[in-house]
Design a protein around this motif. Structure first.
Motif: not given
Length: 143
Positions: A48, A54-55, A58
């Motif tokens: 990240c 941001e997660m 993802l």
């Protein structure tokens, strides 16, 4: 993974040892000079940070750049260095196991023609405390 099966077959052929997938992964990591296992959360943070995402991105469904490349890097590092299998990695990023398998295979085989992507992989790996991956992924290009 193909590499894991080859190692497992050779262990049996040479020593008549039946190794588990986790043991084979540990042997491969040791052969590559990696003596410790990296946590998947640490890999996610590094990916990240490297890609500026941001997660949630993802794990999301969006395919805008650089998200597909970030997912490939995450999958490769999780399978090769965190000791996770495709199922566990897929669960983290809300994907199917076969998608993770394809991502890992693509990094291992096709990235020799994409030095920019390989550099991003190296950056994320270095943030995790791992050695450069380019020598493993691509023996023909040096950055």
């Amino acid at each position: 993974m193909h590499e894991m099966q080859r190692v497992k077959d050779e262990l049996y052929r040479l020593f008549e040892i039946e190794a588990s997938p986790k043991e084979v992964a540990q042997i491969i990591r040791a052969f590559n000079g990696i003596t410790h296992k990296v946590d998947s959360a640490r890999i996610a943070d590094a990916v990240c940070a490297t890609f500026g995402i941001e997660m949630e991105d993802l794990r999301g469904k969006c395919r805008e750049k650089p998200l597909p490349t970030a997912r490939k890097v995450f999958c490769y590092l999780c399978v090769v260095h965190a000791g996770l299998d495709e199922y566990e990695t897929a669960k983290i990023i809300n994907r199917h196991r076969s998608t993770v398998y394809v991502h890992v295979m693509e990094v291992q085989t096709d990235w020799m023609i994409r030095p920019r992507d390989a550099k991003l992989l190296n950056d994320a790996a270095l943030m995790c405390g791992l050695p450069k991956q380019l020598s493993i992924v691509n023996r023909h290009v040096e950055l």
